[in-house]
Design a protein around this motif. Structure first.
Motif, PDB file in Angstrom:
ATOM      1  N   LEU A 194     -96.108  45.386 -10.330  1.00 27.08           N
ATOM      2  CA  LEU A 194     -94.861  45.598 -11.067  1.00 27.08           C
ATOM      3  C   LEU A 194     -93.658  45.132 -10.246  1.00 27.08           C
ATOM      4  O   LEU A 194     -92.734  44.491 -10.777  1.00 27.08           O
ATOM      5  CB  LEU A 194     -94.706  47.079 -11.424  1.00 27.08           C
ATOM      6  N   ALA A 195     -93.655  45.430  -8.951  1.00 25.47           N
ATOM      7  CA  ALA A 195     -92.533  45.032  -8.095  1.00 25.47           C
ATOM      8  C   ALA A 195     -92.415  43.515  -8.029  1.00 25.47           C
ATOM      9  O   ALA A 195     -91.307  42.966  -8.036  1.00 25.47           O
ATOM     10  CB  ALA A 195     -92.706  45.617  -6.702  1.00 25.47           C
ATOM     11  N   MET A 196     -93.549  42.835  -7.973  1.00 24.30           N
ATOM     12  CA  MET A 196     -93.507  41.370  -7.942  1.00 24.30           C
ATOM     13  C   MET A 196     -93.013  40.823  -9.271  1.00 24.30           C
ATOM     14  O   MET A 196     -92.203  39.881  -9.303  1.00 24.30           O
ATOM     15  CB  MET A 196     -94.888  40.807  -7.619  1.00 24.30           C
ATOM     16  N   ARG A 197     -93.463  41.393 -10.366  1.00 26.27           N
ATOM     17  CA  ARG A 197     -93.014  40.912 -11.681  1.00 26.27           C
ATOM     18  C   ARG A 197     -91.507  41.126 -11.835  1.00 26.27           C
ATOM     19  O   ARG A 197     -90.782  40.245 -12.321  1.00 26.27           O
ATOM     20  CB  ARG A 197     -93.771  41.618 -12.799  1.00 26.27           C
ATOM     21  N   THR A 198     -91.031  42.291 -11.398  1.00 27.66           N
ATOM     22  CA  THR A 198     -89.600  42.574 -11.454  1.00 27.66           C
ATOM     23  C   THR A 198     -88.814  41.569 -10.618  1.00 27.66           C
ATOM     24  O   THR A 198     -87.751  41.079 -11.023  1.00 27.66           O
ATOM     25  CB  THR A 198     -89.321  43.999 -10.939  1.00 27.66           C
TER      26      THR A 198
END
Length: 219
Positions: A194-198
């Motif tokens: 999720l952090a990478m997608r954000t």
């Protein structure tokens, strides 16, 4: 020996194209390169063919090779591909990382932070190394190969597209990298994904201005 020479030439020429030293529209001539690098035409020819297959050069029969242009639309496609692959890579690294991987990632972030204000270009390159190191640790060589090319194209956009150069001074990028690393350290695979997608959504907005279709693109 020829193969080794070709690989070194490919690395050097790829870097010249990526950083804009060989600007879009530049004509690259095989004999001139052979003379510059003091090698035979064979490794030069192999190198130019490789860079052509990567989409960086275009063959002009009886003339040489042309450095291909790169556009905002190209960067949009690159980011679309990264959003498909890179969050998954972060997921894998969070599950299977080593102590050495964490040390390397921390080092790149420290370098990025140190250079952020004094040298935005060097800071951007440290950020690229963070992504490359994370990708290399994901244990899927096909994902690594594809993303490595994407990172080079993203970096090239920074150098040759004036509209993207303001992104190099974005203060949010470091914080987003730190969030990715924190999730990896915690072995939180879903959190790292999720952090990478954000982070990639943030890159897209900052670089390209957030087109209306981004919500559909990012899902």
């Amino acid at each position: 020996m020829a193969s080794s020479l070709s690989e070194r030439l490919t690395t050097e020429l790829r870097e010249r194209i990526t950083t804009g030293l060989l600007a879009p529209g530049t004509l690259v001539i095989e004999p001139a390169l052979a003379e510059e690098f003091q090698v035979s035409k064979t490794p030069v020819r192999e190198s130019l063919r490789q860079l052509t297959s990567e989409g960086l050069l275009q063959l002009l029969p009886k003339k040489g090779y042309l450095v291909r242009a790169i556009s905002v639309a190209d960067i949009h496609e690159v980011l679309e591909l990264r959003i498909l692959l890179e969050p998954r890579a972060a997921h894998h690294v969070a599950r299977f990382h080593s102590a050495q991987t964490l040390t390397v990632l921390r080092g790149h972030l420290a370098e990025q932070e140190q250079l952020a204000e004094a040298d935005p270009i060097a800071s951007m390159l440290a950020a690229r190394r963070f992504h490359e190191a994370l990708c290399a640790a994901n244990r899927n060589t096909r994902i690594t190969g594809t993303l490595t090319r994407c990172f080079a194209e993203t970096a090239r956009g920074h150098f040759v597209l004036p509209s993207m150069q303001t992104y190099m001074s974005q203060s949010t990028e470091l914080a987003e990298h730190q969030a990715i690393l924190a999730a990896i350290i915690a072995a939180d695979a879903q959190g790292a994904e999720l952090a990478m997608r954000t982070h990639l959504q943030s890159i897209h907005r900052a670089m390209l201005g957030g087109q209306e279709d981004r919500d559909e693109l990012w899902g």
